[in-house]
Design a protein around this motif. Sequence first.
Motif, PDB file in Angstrom:
ATOM      1  N   PHE A  59      45.491  43.994  61.965  1.00 30.48           N
ATOM      2  CA  PHE A  59      45.003  43.280  62.913  1.00 30.48           C
ATOM      3  C   PHE A  59      45.122  41.921  62.684  1.00 30.48           C
ATOM      4  O   PHE A  59      44.479  41.366  61.463  1.00 30.48           O
ATOM      5  N   CYS A 104      41.851  50.203  61.557  1.00 32.80           N
ATOM      6  CA  CYS A 104      42.518  49.088  61.077  1.00 32.80           C
ATOM      7  C   CYS A 104      42.740  49.244  59.563  1.00 32.80           C
ATOM      8  O   CYS A 104      41.742  49.384  58.625  1.00 32.80           O
ATOM      9  N   PHE A 107      43.340  42.879  57.903  1.00 31.96           N
ATOM     10  CA  PHE A 107      42.759  42.028  58.742  1.00 31.96           C
ATOM     11  C   PHE A 107      43.314  40.569  58.362  1.00 31.96           C
ATOM     12  O   PHE A 107      43.082  40.206  57.206  1.00 31.96           O
TER      13      PHE A 107
END
Length: 283
Positions: A59, A104, A107
């Motif tokens: 992400f 995810c 990040f």
Amino acid sequence: MNLKKIAMTALAGALLITTVGCSNNKKNDNNSNEAAPSSNVEKSNEKEESKDKKDVIVFAAASMTEALEELKAEFEKENPNLNLTFNFDSSGTLKTQIDSGADCDVFVSAAQKQMDELEKEDKIDKDTRFDLLENEVTLAVAKGNEKGIKDFKDLEKDDVEKIALGNSDVPVGQYSEEILKNLGIWDKIQDKVTLGSNVKEVTSWVSEKAADCGIVYKTDAKTAGLETVAVADDSMLKNKVIYPAALLKNSKNSEEGKKYLEFLKGKKASEVLDKYGFKPLSK
């Protein structure tokens, strides 16, 4: 007799053509049948290779789209058993998706705020967190600069009718608000403001001249071919625009995610980030 001979000759020719045609069809059928197993084997091998690969889900802030997409091939070349899957959006939207349980592994935020919040919620592996790069916030216009905008304070001018900004959930929108409040013009321009859901949307409006100008990152202005007329300095922004990166605690591929984070610290990643206008911090 001559007529009979002619008829017999014609019949023989027809039979010969039919026989050759059938023979060719059989050969074509045989060739087709022989080729099929090879084709099936190739498809089977492709499926097996795909099954063997692990997806690393990243992400990342929308402003990193072009740079990370370019680096994807290099990372996968170095790690042939891994496949990068990206989700690009505003850092606020990505943080909300993570809070909602979206899968995810890594990040990369365009601001410390969203990463700080995830750390407080114990959702990232804080030992893997590091500052990847620095960006700058700029005032950008389409080529030609028809309104003659030269500075952030020009946003007050009557002939500047529409200003594109990120909304309050978007880091670039938060930076924009801070800049304009520090300049004392935030309240004065509200009737001109149109808000975008991420920096790419703001950039697009400026490129299409749907807005006279917009506040975007230096890197997005460069990628879109916009003209940068002003850059926010320390008097406008309290903190530098730093992008942190980290592994999620609930990552299903933690070791692979760590490999990607290490890759982002490497020489090749720094070169590509620099090319797009970012200032790498992990050299």
